[in-house]
Design an enzyme around this catalytic site. Structure first.
Site: not given
Ligand code: NAD
Length: 481
Positions: A281-283
């Protein structure tokens, strides 16, 4: 039996040279065959979107709202088969896949209602008798370029506002996950999206994505993916007619655990942030900073929780960690971890590889400042985080901010003052307190700062800032002017 996905151009499903995509949990199993488009077809798709745009815009908000709400309904109805397809193609746990499809459905419902909200601004003109207002107009045709890690939710959160505000679309999904995105588009067609309003072209990024970005029929581009490709897209937009563009890119997201933190909350935030969705996930949390007096205790508790996570087939309800999406992603992950160890990182959890068919890795926790520095510079898109002691709140904030990325950042503390300080001084676009860095809600703005972002926020009411152009409108009826 495998399905066949084709490209959608002007309402027709078009075949082409076939490629296969594989199940990352069982790499010999073909999930689907899909047809790739060529650059000429990408330009045809953009031309079709151009022809369809005026009628779509003038069909009115009532009609567009009804179509979007039907997409939301069909996505709810189709949640189970689409979630299974997503799991078999991308490798995320079935529960995560169900949540992704639900989020996509909610996003369509949200924009179906959002476009019925009051719009525009009225001003008193400086000129007597003149009426001044700001109207929102669509760009026309929007090119959408999307990554493989949320192949249903991200195309949904771009297409729903693009269509709601009267644009038409050419979508170029990621090569690794064409089946889930194509199924989403099939559902949109079944819900009544007219021919040409949504067009889909699969294929290699530089060739087919490049043709979408470069087409003279595309007025604006929304991109989600890596920083390097985002920069290429930006250059192409600027050099081909100064198109508007929006880029959402990678992250190296920090979690700061202060001395007054609740231990269970710290472990929950670290494990969800670093290992949820297999870290893809980019987060995702990739750097964990712990105030020195609690470092040993917190590091040991996170390592203990990490080694207890069970990797396994993502459709099996007992599995707690799915595979990495592909062999090459798995290789890159391994190289990054080996590199960190060679540079002096100590492995607190995650040595070796699970004895499983498929691209599985253990949840990995690396101790040492060199590992944190490495993960601050480059995104390791997999289940790994570095953990490092810090002196105090100031040192923690400085280290959390020591990255060119700026997507998401979290702090775990029982002090409201420390939480406020962290939120005020963090360089991230999303800040959380006593919660994981992995955070997005469809009705709130989403996006980063620094290398993680360029342009207006996605989602929520802020999506309008990208998908519409403000037009200043003066009118004089009678004696004005
Ligand atoms: P990627 O950058 O390799 O590819 C993204 C998309 O761009 C794909 O569809 C690809 O085919 C296309 N593409 C490649 N070269 C192109 C070119 N020259 N012109 C036009 N299009 C081109 O990213 P990926 O590996 O698919 O996804 C993972 C990345 O996405 C990670 O960096 C992750 O952080 C990022 N991401 C960011 C967010 C966010 O909202 N910030 C969300 C999810 C993923």
């Amino acid at each position: 039996m495998t399905s066949l996905q084709r490209n959608l151009i002007d309402g027709r499903w078009v075949d082409g040279p076939r490629r296969e995509n594989w199940n990352p949990a069982r790499p010999t199993e073909v999930v689907s065959e899909f047809a790739i488009a060529d650059p000429e077809q990408a330009r045809e798709a953009a031309a079709a979107a151009r022809r369809a745009q005026a009628a779509w815009e003038s069909s009115g908000v009532g009609s567009r709202s009804a179509v979007l709400a039907r997409v939301g309904q069909l996505l709810h109805d189709e949640r189970e088969p689409l979630a299974h397809l997503l799991t078999s193609e991308e490798g995320k746990l079935l529960g995560e896949a169900r949540a992704e499809v639900t989020r996509a459905a909610q996003t369509f419902y949200y924009y179906a209602h959002q476009i019925l909200a009051p719009s525009g601004e009225l001003y008193d003109s400086q000129r007597p008798g003149v009426r001044a207002e700001v109207r929102r107009r669509p760009h026309g045709v929007v090119g959408l370029i999307t990554p493989w890690n949320f192949p249903v939710a991200i195309p949904a959160w771009k297409m729903a506002p693009a269509l709601a505000y009267g644009n038409t679309v050419v979508l170029k999904p990621a090569e690794l996950t064409p089946a889930s995105t194509t199924r989403l588009v099939e559902i949109m067609v079944a819900a009544g999206v007219p021919a040409g309003v949504v067009n889909l072209v699969n294929g290699p990024g530089a060739e087919v994505g490049g043709a979408v970005v470069g087409s003279t029929d595309v007025d604006a581009v929304s991109f989600t993916g890596s920083v390097d490709v985002g920069r290429e897209v930006a250059q192409a937009c600027l050099s081909r007619g100064n198109k508007r563009f929006q880029l959402e890119m990678g992250g190296s997201n920090p979690l700061l655990v202060l001395a007054d933190a609740d231990l269970a909350t710290a472990v929950r935030c670290a494990v969800d942030g670093a290992y949820g969705s297999t870290g893809q996930r980019c987060t995702a949390t990739s750097r964990i900073f712990v105030e020195r007096t609690r470092y040993d205790q917190v590091a040991e508790a996170i390592a203990t929780a990490a080694v207890q996570l069970r990797p396994g087939h993502p459709a099996d309800p007992a599995s707690e960690l799915g595979p990495l999406v592909s062999a090459s992603q798995h290789r890159e992950f391994r190289v990054a971890i080996d590199g960190a160890q060679a540079a002096g990182a100590v492995v607190l959890a995650g040595a070796g590889e699970p004895d499983l068919e498929g691209h599985f890795a253990w949840p990995t926790l690396l101790a040492g400042a060199s590992a944190a520095d490495q993960l601050a510079r480059e995104e390791v898109f997999g289940p790994a985080a570095a953990i490092v002691p810090v002196d105090d709140l100031d040192d923690g904030i400085a280290q959390a901010n020591a990255t060119h990325f700026g997507l998401s950042a979290s702090v775990v503390t029982s002090s409201a003052h420390a939480a406020e300080e962290f939120a005020r001084r963090s360089n991230a676009g999303i800040v959380s307190v006593n919660l994981s860095t992995a955070a997005t809600e469809f009705h709130l703005p989403f996006g980063g700062r620094g290398s993680s972002n360029h342009g207006p926020r996605e989602q929520g009411t802020h999506a309008k800032d990208f998908y519409t152009v403000p037009v200043t409108h003066y009118s004089a009826w009678g004696h004005g002017g």
